[in-house]
Each structure stands twice: as C-alpha cells, then as structure tokens.
Design a protein around this motif. Structure first.
Motif, PDB file in Angstrom:
ATOM      1  N   THR A 151      -0.579 -18.334  49.030  1.00 48.29           N
ATOM      2  CA  THR A 151      -1.222 -17.285  49.819  1.00 48.29           C
ATOM      3  C   THR A 151      -2.603 -17.783  50.201  1.00 48.29           C
ATOM      4  OG1 THR A 151      -0.068 -15.558  48.575  1.00 48.29           O
ATOM      5  CG2 THR A 151      -2.005 -14.877  49.822  1.00 48.29           C
ATOM      6  N   ARG A 152      -2.887 -17.749  51.516  1.00 50.12           N
ATOM      7  CA  ARG A 152      -4.187 -18.219  51.978  1.00 50.12           C
ATOM      8  C   ARG A 152      -4.733 -17.275  53.040  1.00 50.12           C
ATOM      9  NH1 ARG A 152      -0.575 -22.080  53.860  1.00 50.12           N
ATOM     10  NH2 ARG A 152      -1.226 -23.579  52.299  1.00 50.12           N
ATOM     11  N   LEU A 153      -6.018 -17.393  53.268  1.00 52.42           N
ATOM     12  CA  LEU A 153      -6.660 -16.691  54.368  1.00 52.42           C
ATOM     13  C   LEU A 153      -6.436 -17.514  55.629  1.00 52.42           C
ATOM     14  CD1 LEU A 153     -10.050 -15.814  52.610  1.00 52.42           C
ATOM     15  CD2 LEU A 153      -7.955 -14.432  52.725  1.00 52.42           C
ATOM     16  N   LEU A 154      -6.650 -16.927  56.785  1.00 50.78           N
ATOM     17  CA  LEU A 154      -6.416 -17.662  58.031  1.00 50.78           C
ATOM     18  C   LEU A 154      -7.349 -18.854  58.202  1.00 50.78           C
ATOM     19  CD1 LEU A 154      -5.569 -14.975  60.747  1.00 50.78           C
ATOM     20  CD2 LEU A 154      -4.044 -16.315  59.298  1.00 50.78           C
ATOM     21  N   ASP A 155      -8.477 -18.867  57.499  1.00 55.41           N
ATOM     22  CA  ASP A 155      -9.372 -20.032  57.592  1.00 55.41           C
ATOM     23  C   ASP A 155      -8.911 -21.182  56.708  1.00 55.41           C
ATOM     24  OD1 ASP A 155     -10.099 -19.355  54.970  1.00 55.41           O
ATOM     25  OD2 ASP A 155     -12.174 -18.869  55.464  1.00 55.41           O
ATOM     26  N   GLY A 156      -7.769 -21.006  56.024  1.00 50.70           N
ATOM     27  CA  GLY A 156      -7.202 -22.060  55.194  1.00 50.70           C
ATOM     28  C   GLY A 156      -7.527 -21.940  53.714  1.00 50.70           C
ATOM     29  N   THR A 157      -8.421 -21.048  53.342  1.00 45.99           N
ATOM     30  CA  THR A 157      -8.790 -20.865  51.940  1.00 45.99           C
ATOM     31  C   THR A 157      -7.576 -20.391  51.142  1.00 45.99           C
ATOM     32  OG1 THR A 157     -11.043 -20.237  52.560  1.00 45.99           O
ATOM     33  CG2 THR A 157     -10.306 -19.620  50.338  1.00 45.99           C
ATOM     34  N   ILE A 158      -7.201 -21.169  50.119  1.00 41.30           N
ATOM     35  CA  ILE A 158      -6.073 -20.782  49.270  1.00 41.30           C
ATOM     36  C   ILE A 158      -6.553 -19.747  48.259  1.00 41.30           C
ATOM     37  CG2 ILE A 158      -4.412 -21.558  47.524  1.00 41.30           C
ATOM     38  CD1 ILE A 158      -4.279 -24.229  49.013  1.00 41.30           C
ATOM     39  N   CYS A 159      -5.876 -18.612  48.238  1.00 39.03           N
ATOM     40  CA  CYS A 159      -6.208 -17.540  47.294  1.00 39.03           C
ATOM     41  C   CYS A 159      -5.366 -17.663  46.027  1.00 39.03           C
ATOM     42  CB  CYS A 159      -5.976 -16.177  47.937  1.00 39.03           C
ATOM     43  SG  CYS A 159      -6.979 -15.909  49.416  1.00 39.03           S
ATOM     44  N   TYR A 160      -4.074 -17.820  46.212  1.00 37.74           N
ATOM     45  CA  TYR A 160      -3.148 -17.917  45.083  1.00 37.74           C
ATOM     46  C   TYR A 160      -2.029 -18.882  45.445  1.00 37.74           C
ATOM     47  CZ  TYR A 160      -5.449 -13.567  43.754  1.00 37.74           C
ATOM     48  OH  TYR A 160      -6.386 -12.622  43.429  1.00 37.74           O
ATOM     49  N   SER A 161      -1.478 -19.543  44.436  1.00 33.87           N
ATOM     50  CA  SER A 161      -0.378 -20.465  44.660  1.00 33.87           C
ATOM     51  C   SER A 161       0.448 -20.571  43.390  1.00 33.87           C
ATOM     52  CB  SER A 161      -0.928 -21.850  45.040  1.00 33.87           C
ATOM     53  OG  SER A 161       0.121 -22.784  45.106  1.00 33.87           O
ATOM     54  N   SER A 162       1.741 -20.689  43.570  1.00 34.11           N
ATOM     55  CA  SER A 162       2.605 -20.861  42.399  1.00 34.11           C
ATOM     56  C   SER A 162       2.325 -22.193  41.706  1.00 34.11           C
ATOM     57  CB  SER A 162       4.083 -20.750  42.794  1.00 34.11           C
ATOM     58  OG  SER A 162       4.403 -21.649  43.828  1.00 34.11           O
ATOM     59  N   ALA A 163       1.713 -23.136  42.410  1.00 29.30           N
ATOM     60  CA  ALA A 163       1.364 -24.420  41.794  1.00 29.30           C
ATOM     61  C   ALA A 163       0.335 -24.235  40.678  1.00 29.30           C
ATOM     62  CB  ALA A 163       0.823 -25.382  42.850  1.00 29.30           C
ATOM     63  N   THR A 164      -0.523 -23.221  40.803  1.00 37.14           N
ATOM     64  CA  THR A 164      -1.541 -22.974  39.775  1.00 37.14           C
ATOM     65  C   THR A 164      -1.316 -21.675  39.006  1.00 37.14           C
ATOM     66  OG1 THR A 164      -2.962 -21.920  41.427  1.00 37.14           O
ATOM     67  CG2 THR A 164      -3.336 -24.265  40.980  1.00 37.14           C
ATOM     68  N   GLU A 165      -0.689 -20.704  39.632  1.00 36.81           N
ATOM     69  CA  GLU A 165      -0.519 -19.377  39.030  1.00 36.81           C
ATOM     70  C   GLU A 165       0.870 -19.173  38.423  1.00 36.81           C
ATOM     71  OE1 GLU A 165      -3.088 -17.032  39.322  1.00 36.81           O
ATOM     72  OE2 GLU A 165      -4.301 -18.412  40.506  1.00 36.81           O
ATOM     73  N   GLY A 166       1.795 -20.059  38.723  1.00 38.72           N
ATOM     74  CA  GLY A 166       3.180 -19.861  38.302  1.00 38.72           C
ATOM     75  C   GLY A 166       3.970 -19.124  39.370  1.00 38.72           C
ATOM     76  N   LEU A 167       5.265 -19.123  39.238  1.00 38.03           N
ATOM     77  CA  LEU A 167       6.130 -18.461  40.212  1.00 38.03           C
ATOM     78  C   LEU A 167       5.870 -16.961  40.230  1.00 38.03           C
ATOM     79  CD1 LEU A 167       9.471 -20.351  39.469  1.00 38.03           C
ATOM     80  CD2 LEU A 167       7.879 -20.760  41.364  1.00 38.03           C
ATOM     81  N   MET A 168       6.081 -16.345  41.388  1.00 37.17           N
ATOM     82  CA  MET A 168       5.911 -14.908  41.542  1.00 37.17           C
ATOM     83  C   MET A 168       7.247 -14.225  41.232  1.00 37.17           C
ATOM     84  SD  MET A 168       4.980 -12.709  44.997  1.00 37.17           S
ATOM     85  CE  MET A 168       3.512 -13.629  45.341  1.00 37.17           C
ATOM     86  N   ASN A 169       7.216 -13.226  40.368  1.00 36.85           N
ATOM     87  CA  ASN A 169       8.409 -12.455  40.013  1.00 36.85           C
ATOM     88  C   ASN A 169       8.161 -10.985  40.317  1.00 36.85           C
ATOM     89  OD1 ASN A 169      10.039 -14.512  38.382  1.00 36.85           O
ATOM     90  ND2 ASN A 169       8.032 -14.615  37.422  1.00 36.85           N
ATOM     91  N   ILE A 188       6.425 -19.171  51.614  1.00 33.50           N
ATOM     92  CA  ILE A 188       7.251 -18.739  50.487  1.00 33.50           C
ATOM     93  C   ILE A 188       8.599 -19.446  50.474  1.00 33.50           C
ATOM     94  CG2 ILE A 188       6.153 -16.467  50.333  1.00 33.50           C
ATOM     95  CD1 ILE A 188       8.575 -15.271  51.716  1.00 33.50           C
ATOM     96  N   GLU A 189       9.124 -19.597  49.273  1.00 33.23           N
ATOM     97  CA  GLU A 189      10.471 -20.115  49.076  1.00 33.23           C
ATOM     98  C   GLU A 189      11.154 -19.237  48.039  1.00 33.23           C
ATOM     99  OE1 GLU A 189      12.899 -24.020  47.402  1.00 33.23           O
ATOM    100  OE2 GLU A 189      10.735 -24.151  47.681  1.00 33.23           O
ATOM    101  N   VAL A 190      12.344 -18.767  48.379  1.00 30.66           N
ATOM    102  CA  VAL A 190      13.106 -17.944  47.441  1.00 30.66           C
ATOM    103  C   VAL A 190      13.772 -18.879  46.432  1.00 30.66           C
ATOM    104  CG1 VAL A 190      14.932 -16.229  47.152  1.00 30.66           C
ATOM    105  CG2 VAL A 190      13.501 -16.186  49.215  1.00 30.66           C
TER     106      VAL A 190
END
Length: 182
Positions: free
Chosen positions: A96-114, A168-170
């Motif tokens: 998840t990022r802002l339109l300016d490219g700033t990454i807010c959250y990622s499964s690479a660092t936060e883990g998969l979303m459930n 996203i990837e399911v």
C-alpha cells in the motif's frame, strides 16, 4: 416606584427574549448554509480526487477500469478459480502506497494481510474489489479517500484524505466450512 421596576423588568425581559429568538434564527440560518456548503465542498473534493487519480493513471501509463463505486483497478494476472465471496477468509500479499510512491504498508515487512470479506476489517474499496478476484490473481487498485481511510487517515502511516495505490496478490482463499444438517 414598584411600577417603574416592573416596567424595567418587562423591558429587560423583552430585550432578552428578542435577542434569544434572533440568535436562534441566525443559528438556524448558519446551520442551513453550513450544510449546503459542506455538500458542495464534498462534491468538489470528490471531483478533485477523480482528476488527481485520472492524471496519475495517464502519467503512469496504466490501463485501469473504474468501478461503479469509484475505485480504479487493473487485473494484471487473472485467476480461473472461483471468485471470493462474502464470508470467505482472504490472505493477500500487498503493498500500500501513496500516489507519490511513499510505501505505507507491505506484506514484505508487515506480513500477509488476513481478513474475512463482509466483516469491515479492511478498507471498503479493497473489500469490494477482492470479490471479483480468485486464487492467484494479481492486481493494482487505486482507492479514493472515501473508499480508504477518509478524513481521518489511519492515525499511523496513512494521512487524512489520502488516495491509496495497492498492489495485491490473492495468496489464499479460505471458504467457511458449511454446517451439515443431520
């Protein structure tokens, strides 16, 4: 003397009553104007957000479609599996990022979303969108603020009124176990 005090009392009460009624009428007028102004501001804000999203799509050469509710999406890898339904558990790899490219959250660092679809556990736009996807689908999603975190942001990394871009990837769909009648 008593009649003069009574007359003064009546005059003072009349002025106070007139002032109270006048203030109440002005407050009601301000309330109507404020409601109309807020509705117009909301319309302008949504139009501006749509223009910003359209420009982002054009500037980045994306081929996105717009949903009826207002999110934009591009399915880069479709799935032949059954679509996700309300009540299904979903596991996503995401960024998840802002339109300016700033990454807010990622499964690479936060883990998969459930989450479970239909339980309002994620952004409204994401919950709506995953229902057109199946196992293994990969997609891009742009959420206007009213389908993401809105006026408040998330009190962490997503600012107020932020437009979000999600990759996203399911990874997995967990269908609820149906109860069998005896």
């Amino acid at each position: 003397m008593k009649s003069i005090i009574t007359i003064k009392y009546i005059v003072i009460c009349t002025f106070l009553l007139f002032g109270f009624v006048n203030c109440k009428e002005k407050a009601q007028q301000r309330k109507r104007v404020t409601k109309d102004m807020l509705l117009e501001m909301n319309r302008q804000m949504v139009n501006t957000e749509q223009e910003v999203i359209q420009k982002y799509i054009e500037d980045n050469g994306l081929d996105m479609q717009k949903s009826e509710t207002g999110y934009y999406y591009q399915i880069t890898t479709p799935s032949n599996a059954d679509s996700i339904r309300i009540g299904d558990g979903v596991v996503l790899a995401y960024t998840t990022r802002l339109l300016d490219g700033t990454i807010c959250y990622s499964s690479a660092t936060e883990g998969l979303m459930n989450f479970t679809v239909g339980k309002a556990q994620v952004e409204a736009g994401l919950e709506q969108f995953v229902q057109v996807l199946g196992q293994g689908a990969i997609a891009k999603l742009i959420l206007p603020p009213y389908l993401a975190h809105g006026l408040a942001g998330d009190d962490n990394k997503i600012p107020k009124l932020a437009i979000l871009m999600m990759d996203i990837e399911v990874v997995e769909i967990i269908h609820p176990v149906a109860e069998h009648s005896k």
